[in-house]
Design an enzyme around this catalytic site. Structure first.
Site, PDB file in Angstrom:
ATOM      1  N   CYS A 141      12.722 -66.214  31.362  1.00 54.74           N
ATOM      2  CA  CYS A 141      13.481 -67.353  30.772  1.00 54.74           C
ATOM      3  C   CYS A 141      14.181 -68.020  31.872  1.00 54.74           C
ATOM      4  O   CYS A 141      13.916 -68.013  32.960  1.00 54.74           O
ATOM      5  CB  CYS A 141      14.023 -67.071  29.614  1.00 54.74           C
ATOM      6  N   GLY A 142      15.435 -68.258  31.492  1.00 52.97           N
ATOM      7  CA  GLY A 142      16.404 -68.827  32.331  1.00 52.97           C
ATOM      8  C   GLY A 142      16.792 -68.309  33.703  1.00 52.97           C
ATOM      9  O   GLY A 142      17.119 -68.566  34.667  1.00 52.97           O
TER      10      GLY A 142
END
Length: 197
Positions: free
Chosen positions: A103-104
């Site tokens: 993800c991030g």
């Protein structure tokens, strides 16, 4: 290198759901999971769970670890607070110790320049393009990617992420790795028998 200790980065707004499969099955297979925070002060996950880190990032050394796991968090996109975790990922990779980012955290690695020359994935390609990184030609539109010591995955792929970690660390291999994925990703009950054999 300590082949049986995995380090899980934890920080405020950490995305709780992204590493549950990974850490649970690593622990069930003889690994110790230690949490690493910016400091040893408690952090609060996106789900509101408070976690007391086992150690501070400044005390983490690649030679004490089999793997560093970096999860998504809102902070990756709103501040530079987590940049030290991306810098630590560079230290791990330089030392030949694997890093797994989901993800991030992939955007954090992109900003650090760690995706410029490695195959990788994330949520979508334009998410990483917004970081200004130079690795767009190495982006793969797939669930999860392993390129040597670096594993990346998008936010909707915690099971594929775990599969890549297990393969890299030799937790499950071949038919058992495939069965684990079929059971937890596809709800294929026939895979359970393979895992138990």
């Amino acid at each position: 290198m300590n082949p049986r200790t995995v380090h899980l980065a934890v920080y405020d707004t950490y995305a709780d759901w992204e590493t549950g499969h990974t850490t649970a099955h690593l622990t069930q297979n003889g690994f110790t999971v230690r949490t690493v925070g910016p400091t040893t002060e408690p952090v609060t996950t996106m789900g509101g769970v408070r976690i007391q880190p086992d150690l501070a990032l400044g005390d983490l050394r690649p030679e004490d670890s089999a793997l560093l796991i970096l999860t998504g968090a809102q902070l990756w996109d709103t501040t530079d607070d987590l940049a030290p975790f991306a810098a630590t990922a560079r230290t791990f990779l330089d030392a030949g110790v694997p890093v797994a980012a989901i993800c991030g955290a992939t955007a954090g690695l992109a900003r650090e320049g760690l995706l410029d020359d490695r195959e990788h994935t994330s949520a979508v390609s334009f998410y990483l393009d917004a970081t200004g990184y130079k690795g767009g030609e190495h982006y793969r539109d797939t669930d999860a990617v392993t390129d040597g010591d670096l594993i990346t995955a998008g936010p909707t792929e915690p099971v594929a992420f775990a599969r890549e970690v297990f393969a890299r660390l030799g937790v499950y291999e071949g038919e058992k790795l495939d069965a684990w994925y079929r059971l937890f990703h596809d709800s294929d009950a026939s895979a359970f028998e393979v895992l138990e054999s």
